[in-house]
Every structure is written in structure tokens, then in C-alpha cells.
Design a protein around this motif. Structure first.
Motif, PDB file in Angstrom:
ATOM      1  N   ASP A 275      14.007   1.704   4.573  1.00  0.00           N
ATOM      2  CA  ASP A 275      13.714   2.438   3.348  1.00  0.00           C
ATOM      3  C   ASP A 275      12.290   2.189   2.847  1.00  0.00           C
ATOM      4  O   ASP A 275      11.752   3.008   2.144  1.00  0.00           O
ATOM      5  N   ARG A 276      11.717   1.045   3.208  1.00  0.00           N
ATOM      6  CA  ARG A 276      10.369   0.701   2.750  1.00  0.00           C
ATOM      7  C   ARG A 276       9.296   1.069   3.768  1.00  0.00           C
ATOM      8  O   ARG A 276       8.131   0.765   3.571  1.00  0.00           O
ATOM      9  N   ALA A 277       9.685   1.707   4.876  1.00  0.00           N
ATOM     10  CA  ALA A 277       8.741   2.154   5.911  1.00  0.00           C
ATOM     11  C   ALA A 277       7.968   1.002   6.542  1.00  0.00           C
ATOM     12  O   ALA A 277       6.818   1.151   6.923  1.00  0.00           O
ATOM     13  N   VAL A 278       8.616  -0.150   6.663  1.00  0.00           N
ATOM     14  CA  VAL A 278       7.992  -1.315   7.279  1.00  0.00           C
ATOM     15  C   VAL A 278       8.125  -1.257   8.800  1.00  0.00           C
ATOM     16  O   VAL A 278       7.205  -1.620   9.522  1.00  0.00           O
ATOM     17  N   THR A 279       9.263  -0.802   9.281  1.00  0.00           N
ATOM     18  CA  THR A 279       9.532  -0.776  10.713  1.00  0.00           C
ATOM     19  C   THR A 279       9.852   0.643  11.171  1.00  0.00           C
ATOM     20  O   THR A 279      10.151   1.523  10.368  1.00  0.00           O
ATOM     21  N   THR A 280       9.814   0.840  12.464  1.00  0.00           N
ATOM     22  CA  THR A 280      10.176   2.130  13.047  1.00  0.00           C
ATOM     23  C   THR A 280      11.593   2.486  12.630  1.00  0.00           C
ATOM     24  O   THR A 280      12.495   1.651  12.688  1.00  0.00           O
ATOM     25  N   HIS A 281      11.787   3.712  12.213  1.00  0.00           N
ATOM     26  CA  HIS A 281      13.105   4.149  11.753  1.00  0.00           C
ATOM     27  C   HIS A 281      14.088   4.117  12.923  1.00  0.00           C
ATOM     28  O   HIS A 281      13.746   4.513  14.046  1.00  0.00           O
ATOM     29  N   PRO A 282      15.332   3.686  12.683  1.00  0.00           N
ATOM     30  CA  PRO A 282      16.301   3.597  13.780  1.00  0.00           C
ATOM     31  C   PRO A 282      16.602   4.934  14.455  1.00  0.00           C
ATOM     32  O   PRO A 282      16.995   4.957  15.620  1.00  0.00           O
ATOM     33  N   VAL A 283      16.375   6.047  13.791  1.00  0.00           N
ATOM     34  CA  VAL A 283      16.614   7.342  14.430  1.00  0.00           C
ATOM     35  C   VAL A 283      15.631   7.574  15.583  1.00  0.00           C
ATOM     36  O   VAL A 283      15.974   8.213  16.576  1.00  0.00           O
ATOM     37  N   ILE A 284      14.433   7.016  15.475  1.00  0.00           N
ATOM     38  CA  ILE A 284      13.454   7.102  16.571  1.00  0.00           C
ATOM     39  C   ILE A 284      13.942   6.274  17.755  1.00  0.00           C
ATOM     40  O   ILE A 284      13.918   6.737  18.904  1.00  0.00           O
TER      41      ILE A 284
ATOM     42  N   LYS B 236       1.180   2.908   9.669  1.00  0.00           N
ATOM     43  CA  LYS B 236       0.976   2.284   8.361  1.00  0.00           C
ATOM     44  C   LYS B 236      -0.375   1.597   8.270  1.00  0.00           C
ATOM     45  O   LYS B 236      -1.045   1.372   9.273  1.00  0.00           O
ATOM     46  N   THR B 237      -0.718   1.258   7.059  1.00  0.00           N
ATOM     47  CA  THR B 237      -1.932   0.491   6.821  1.00  0.00           C
ATOM     48  C   THR B 237      -1.622  -0.988   7.016  1.00  0.00           C
ATOM     49  O   THR B 237      -0.460  -1.402   7.076  1.00  0.00           O
ATOM     50  N   HIS B 238      -2.703  -1.777   7.107  1.00  0.00           N
ATOM     51  CA  HIS B 238      -2.537  -3.208   7.378  1.00  0.00           C
ATOM     52  C   HIS B 238      -3.630  -3.956   6.616  1.00  0.00           C
ATOM     53  O   HIS B 238      -4.802  -3.590   6.688  1.00  0.00           O
TER      54      HIS B 238
ATOM     55  N   TYR C 215      -5.515  -0.464   9.681  1.00  0.00           N
ATOM     56  CA  TYR C 215      -4.529   0.429  10.303  1.00  0.00           C
ATOM     57  C   TYR C 215      -3.749  -0.369  11.344  1.00  0.00           C
ATOM     58  O   TYR C 215      -4.312  -1.212  12.038  1.00  0.00           O
ATOM     59  N   THR C 216      -2.466  -0.095  11.450  1.00  0.00           N
ATOM     60  CA  THR C 216      -1.678  -0.698  12.522  1.00  0.00           C
ATOM     61  C   THR C 216      -0.850   0.388  13.193  1.00  0.00           C
ATOM     62  O   THR C 216      -0.303   1.257  12.530  1.00  0.00           O
ATOM     63  N   GLY C 217      -0.827   0.338  14.489  1.00  0.00           N
ATOM     64  CA  GLY C 217      -0.105   1.357  15.249  1.00  0.00           C
ATOM     65  C   GLY C 217       0.310   0.817  16.600  1.00  0.00           C
ATOM     66  O   GLY C 217       0.892  -0.259  16.700  1.00  0.00           O
ATOM     67  N   ALA C 218      -0.036   1.531  17.651  1.00  0.00           N
ATOM     68  CA  ALA C 218       0.452   1.238  18.996  1.00  0.00           C
ATOM     69  C   ALA C 218      -0.071  -0.086  19.557  1.00  0.00           C
ATOM     70  O   ALA C 218       0.714  -0.910  20.029  1.00  0.00           O
TER      71      ALA C 218
ATOM     72  N   GLY D 133      -1.200   1.428   1.543  1.00  0.00           N
ATOM     73  CA  GLY D 133      -1.373   0.324   0.602  1.00  0.00           C
ATOM     74  C   GLY D 133      -1.352  -1.006   1.315  1.00  0.00           C
ATOM     75  O   GLY D 133      -1.932  -1.154   2.383  1.00  0.00           O
ATOM     76  N   LYS D 134      -0.658  -1.967   0.737  1.00  0.00           N
ATOM     77  CA  LYS D 134      -0.700  -3.352   1.208  1.00  0.00           C
ATOM     78  C   LYS D 134       0.253  -3.605   2.367  1.00  0.00           C
ATOM     79  O   LYS D 134       1.185  -4.387   2.259  1.00  0.00           O
ATOM     80  N   GLY D 135      -0.021  -2.938   3.490  1.00  0.00           N
ATOM     81  CA  GLY D 135       0.766  -3.189   4.690  1.00  0.00           C
ATOM     82  C   GLY D 135       0.336  -4.490   5.328  1.00  0.00           C
ATOM     83  O   GLY D 135      -0.703  -5.025   4.959  1.00  0.00           O
ATOM     84  N   PRO D 136       1.112  -5.040   6.207  1.00  0.00           N
ATOM     85  CA  PRO D 136       2.144  -4.360   6.969  1.00  0.00           C
ATOM     86  C   PRO D 136       3.525  -4.294   6.317  1.00  0.00           C
ATOM     87  O   PRO D 136       4.395  -3.595   6.823  1.00  0.00           O
ATOM     88  N   SER D 137       3.745  -5.004   5.198  1.00  0.00           N
ATOM     89  CA  SER D 137       5.088  -4.942   4.626  1.00  0.00           C
ATOM     90  C   SER D 137       5.115  -4.725   3.125  1.00  0.00           C
ATOM     91  O   SER D 137       6.174  -4.445   2.562  1.00  0.00           O
TER      92      SER D 137
END
Length: 192
Positions: free
Chosen positions: A1-10, A94-96, A101-104, A158-162
Motif C-alpha cells: 500500500d505504501r509503494a515500497v516494494t513491487t506489487h504482488p500482482v506483478i 521510486k526515489t531514493h 532514483y532506484t530501479g533495476a 519523496g523520501k524513498g526507499p521506504s
């Protein structure tokens, strides 16, 4: 819900695709810090998806580590790497706070055993030095990274990663090349 991790549907969609080619699937991660792995799996919906499809979850912290030197950088990563054929890299858009930026590519940091992550953050305390380290980690792991998906349907700003806030981006990125997909994703986020 907080968009911290990859959604389980993916995760579920990737499992469904992989099941059509009859391969053995493992779900693995290595949360940093003192987080309880089982709590993380449940809270993020990973355990529920794994149970639904009867997929084994592996804690990458439980394997002996592999060490290598890449261009002067000492790289430590999970020993499971030598036991698998390929990695499907599922990252969050997300931002970090350190890396902007954090991604692949940054998501591959999940293959570094949990407490070793803190050591690397101390060893490479600024974004430039840490980016150089991540680049060497990526070069080391790249031969087995088959495909990457970045979940940006709901990402974080904002203040990613979490600690950031969810934002509806509506993007789903996919590529055989983690650095290329990061280039595009970061550019779309507004980075030069």
C-alpha cells in the motif's frame, strides 16, 4: 500500500508466464537491517502469491556468500547465484534518499546478504561512490540477469526507499537490459 516494494500482482503475472515454459521458479530476496523476513514476506503479499502457486521462497541471507574482485571493488553476494540459471529482476519505481532514483540496477543489491548491505553503505557513503559500487555489482551479476520488470504503476516519490509517498505513475517498464531500462525510467522521472 505504501509503494515500497513491487506489487504482488506483478510477481504473480511473471510466475504465470514462467509456468508456461516449465521451469523451476524460486522467489528470493535479502532484506537489509533487522527486519523479520517472514513478516516482510507476509506484509508485502509475497508469501500469499508463493503459496498460491506453490513456489519456494528462499532467504538469500541463508546461503554461503560468494566473493569476487571487480576493478578493485570487493563484491559479496549470495551463493545461490551459482545454483541458478537466470534472474528475473522485479524492481519498484521510486526515489531514493542516497541515489535519487532506484530501479533495476539498484534492485540487484537484494542479492547482497542483509548485514553486508550496511557495510557497503559505510564503505561508499555518498551517491557517486555508491553508484560506482552498484555498477561493479551489476557487471558481476549481469550474466544471469535475463529480464527486468520495474513496477511503476504506483511508484514512490519523496523520501524513498521506504519513507516516501505513493504516486500513480501508470508505468510498467520491462527490458532485457537493467541499465537501459533505468536510463529510460529515470529520465521519465525527470532526472537528466
Amino acid at each position: 500500500d505504501r509503494a515500497v516494494t513491487t506489487h504482488p500482482v506483478i510477481l504473480e503475472a511473471v510466475i504465470q508466464i514462467l509456468q508456461t515454459i516449465e521451469c523451476k521458479i524460486l522467489i528470493g530476496d535479502s532484506p537489509g537491517g533487522s527486519l523479520d523476513y517472514e513478516v516482510v514476506l507476509n506484509k508485502c503479499g509475497i508469501k500469499q502469491v508463493a503459496d498460491k502457486y506453490q513456489i519456494e521462497i528462499v532467504n538469500l541471507n541463508k546461503y554461503p556468500v560468494l566473493n569476487t574482485i571487480n576493478d578493485g571493488y570487493s563484491i559479496t553476494y549470495t551463493g545461490l547465484y551459482d545454483q541458478i540459471d537466470y534472474i528475473i529482476n522485479l524492481a519498484k519505481y521510486k526515489t531514493h534518499s542516497l541515489m535519487q532514483y532506484t530501479g533495476a540496477v539498484k534492485n540487484l543489491y537484494g542479492l547482497v546478504p542483509g548485514l553486508k548491505k550496511a557495510d557497503y553503505h559505510r564503505e561508499y557513503p555518498n551517491s557517486q561512490k555508491f553508484a560506482q559500487f552498484l555498477s561493479k555489482l551489476y557487471e558481476t551479476l549481469k550474466p544471469k540477469v535475463l529480464f527486468t520488470v520495474i513496477d511503476g504503476i504506483v511508484g514512490m516519490e519523496g523520501k524513498g526507499p521506504s519513507g516516501g509517498k505513493p504516486r500513480n505513475f501508470g508505468y510498467l517498464f520491462a527490458s532485457e537490459c537493467p541499465s537501459s531500462v533505468d536510463y529510460v525510467a529515470a529520465y521519465m522521472m525527470g532526472f537528466k
